[in-house]
Design a protein around this motif. Structure first.
Motif, PDB file in Angstrom:
ATOM      1  N   LEU A 196       0.830  12.077  -0.050  1.00 41.28           N
ATOM      2  CA  LEU A 196       0.257  13.351   0.391  1.00 41.28           C
ATOM      3  C   LEU A 196       0.901  14.463  -0.419  1.00 41.28           C
ATOM      4  CD1 LEU A 196       0.706  12.611   4.197  1.00 41.28           C
ATOM      5  CD2 LEU A 196      -1.374  12.346   2.870  1.00 41.28           C
ATOM      6  N   ILE A 203       4.189   5.619   3.228  1.00 40.08           N
ATOM      7  CA  ILE A 203       3.408   6.862   3.224  1.00 40.08           C
ATOM      8  C   ILE A 203       4.387   7.957   2.802  1.00 40.08           C
ATOM      9  CG2 ILE A 203       2.047   8.489   4.579  1.00 40.08           C
ATOM     10  CD1 ILE A 203       1.426   6.171   6.524  1.00 40.08           C
ATOM     11  N   ARG A 217       0.827  -1.220   0.000  1.00 42.33           N
ATOM     12  CA  ARG A 217       0.000   0.000   0.000  1.00 42.33           C
ATOM     13  C   ARG A 217       0.851   1.256   0.000  1.00 42.33           C
ATOM     14  NH1 ARG A 217      -2.748  -0.074   5.294  1.00 42.33           N
ATOM     15  NH2 ARG A 217      -3.698   1.892   4.674  1.00 42.33           N
ATOM     16  N   ASP A 229      -0.056   1.536  12.108  1.00 43.58           N
ATOM     17  CA  ASP A 229       0.413   1.517  10.717  1.00 43.58           C
ATOM     18  C   ASP A 229       1.909   1.228  10.706  1.00 43.58           C
ATOM     19  OD1 ASP A 229       0.941   2.063   7.980  1.00 43.58           O
ATOM     20  OD2 ASP A 229      -0.844   3.318   7.930  1.00 43.58           O
ATOM     21  N   SER A 260      -1.443  -0.875  -4.265  1.00 42.05           N
ATOM     22  CA  SER A 260      -2.518   0.109  -4.385  1.00 42.05           C
ATOM     23  C   SER A 260      -1.983   1.483  -4.025  1.00 42.05           C
ATOM     24  CB  SER A 260      -3.687  -0.267  -3.485  1.00 42.05           C
ATOM     25  OG  SER A 260      -3.282  -0.198  -2.130  1.00 42.05           O
ATOM     26  N   LEU A 261      -2.625   2.497  -4.586  1.00 40.82           N
ATOM     27  CA  LEU A 261      -2.200   3.874  -4.363  1.00 40.82           C
ATOM     28  C   LEU A 261      -3.392   4.698  -3.923  1.00 40.82           C
ATOM     29  CD1 LEU A 261      -0.107   6.192  -4.741  1.00 40.82           C
ATOM     30  CD2 LEU A 261      -0.929   6.387  -7.090  1.00 40.82           C
ATOM     31  N   LYS A 262      -3.199   5.450  -2.831  1.00 42.15           N
ATOM     32  CA  LYS A 262      -4.212   6.412  -2.416  1.00 42.15           C
ATOM     33  C   LYS A 262      -3.540   7.774  -2.362  1.00 42.15           C
ATOM     34  CE  LYS A 262      -6.354   7.180   1.693  1.00 42.15           C
ATOM     35  NZ  LYS A 262      -6.475   6.547   2.993  1.00 42.15           N
ATOM     36  N   VAL A 263      -4.124   8.749  -3.053  1.00 41.48           N
ATOM     37  CA  VAL A 263      -3.546  10.086  -3.110  1.00 41.48           C
ATOM     38  C   VAL A 263      -4.417  11.019  -2.280  1.00 41.48           C
ATOM     39  CG1 VAL A 263      -2.817  11.958  -4.628  1.00 41.48           C
ATOM     40  CG2 VAL A 263      -2.649   9.594  -5.408  1.00 41.48           C
ATOM     41  N   THR A 264      -3.791  11.762  -1.399  1.00 44.72           N
ATOM     42  CA  THR A 264      -4.517  12.705  -0.535  1.00 44.72           C
ATOM     43  C   THR A 264      -4.059  14.119  -0.845  1.00 44.72           C
ATOM     44  OG1 THR A 264      -4.806  11.069   1.218  1.00 44.72           O
ATOM     45  CG2 THR A 264      -4.891  13.387   1.880  1.00 44.72           C
ATOM     46  N   VAL A 286      -4.371   9.391   6.891  1.00 47.66           N
ATOM     47  CA  VAL A 286      -4.018   8.204   6.099  1.00 47.66           C
ATOM     48  C   VAL A 286      -3.382   7.098   6.935  1.00 47.66           C
ATOM     49  CG1 VAL A 286      -3.692   9.606   4.021  1.00 47.66           C
ATOM     50  CG2 VAL A 286      -1.689   8.919   5.354  1.00 47.66           C
ATOM     51  N   ASP A 345       0.523   5.432   0.152  1.00 39.90           N
ATOM     52  CA  ASP A 345      -0.246   6.665   0.307  1.00 39.90           C
ATOM     53  C   ASP A 345       0.667   7.813  -0.082  1.00 39.90           C
ATOM     54  OD1 ASP A 345      -3.049   6.963   1.634  1.00 39.90           O
ATOM     55  OD2 ASP A 345      -2.180   5.154   2.536  1.00 39.90           O
TER      56      ASP A 345
END
Ligand code: ADE
Length: 249
Positions: free
Chosen positions: A8, A123, A4, A94, A34-38, A76, A6
């Motif tokens: 920012l 992260i 994972r 985390d 997976s990628l999560k962009v904040t 996140v 993340d």
């Protein structure tokens, strides 16, 4: 569980960018990572959703505020050491390292990339403006990493570089299974030069040894070429190689 990432950033549209293509893109579709962009601005203050302010002590440019960044990080991280605000009851802490991309950081190495790829993910906090308030870096025990001795306009491209380097090492991502093993920086020599058909192109012939079919001679030629290239381009790596017990030619 998949790896994972993340990110920012105040420029979320820069992601996934090139990581949506090719090996990394296919691996993302396959669920390997997976990628999560904040968007840090979602945590900005006031009507202008401000994320930065002028530096104490004076000087040029703006500094990213610790309160804004801490809120973004807290949103996140499942529960992050160094902060009390956002530990989600019942959730495991985390385990992912928080990394700040900055030219002040420790140089990124293939060794660190390998460790990150073997872990649960990352992260990444992308710095902009003149920098980031040091207190949030300290409080969150962030690791500051640089991708080289030059200055980019922000940490976004450095984040893409770090992610690309790690993702290609995730299980099942790389095409030829052992091409990661042989290549540069694992060695620690630079790679030997490569050739393919045609055997003669623009009056230039492929080095004769490589077409000889003699595998021992080919291996010796490649090692000699790798050593020579490393010695001239990267005397620092060459000296490490010799110091680690390799015979000087
Ligand atoms: N941000 C700006 N320059 C950088 C660099 N060289 N490495 C990582 N992050 C950066």
């Amino acid at each position: 569980m998949s790896w994972r990432a993340d990110v920012l950033t105040i420029f979320p549209s820069m992601f996934p960018g090139p990581l949506g293509e090719s090996l990394a893109g296919k691996a993302m579709e396959a669920g390997t990572w997976s990628l999560k962009v904040t968007d840090i601005r979602d945590f900005g203050l006031g009507r202008h959703r401000s994320v930065d302010d002028t530096p104490f002590g004076g000087g040029a440019g703006m500094v990213m505020r610790p309160d804004v960044l801490d809120a973004a990080i807290g949103s996140v991280a499942d529960a992050t050491p160094g902060s009390s605000a956002d530990a989600t009851p019942g959730s495991a802490a985390d385990e992912r390292p928080l990394i700040v991309l900055t030219p002040r950081g420790k140089p990124l190495t293939q060794k660190r990339v390998r460790e990150l790829a073997e872990g649960p993910g990352v992260i990444l906090l992308c710095g902009r403006f003149e920098g980031i308030d040091q207190r949030v870096i300290d409080a969150r025990q962030a690791e500051e990493i640089s991708i080289g001795d030059y200055v980019l306009s922000g940490g976004e491209i450095a984040s893409l570089v770090l992610l690309d380097a790690a993702i290609r090492l995730l299980p099942g991502v790389m095409g030829a299974a052992d091409s990661a093993v042989e290549e540069s920086f694992s060695a620690p020599l630079l790679e030997y030069p490569h050739y393919t058909r045609p055997a003669i192109w623009a009056d230039r012939a492929v080095p004769e040894t490589l077409t000889s079919g003699n595998h021992a001679a080919i291996a010796a030629w490649r090692l000699a070429a790798a050593r020579q290239t490393t010695k001239t381009r990267r005397p620092d790596l060459y000296n490490q190689y010799i110091a680690s017990g390799a015979q000087a030619p």
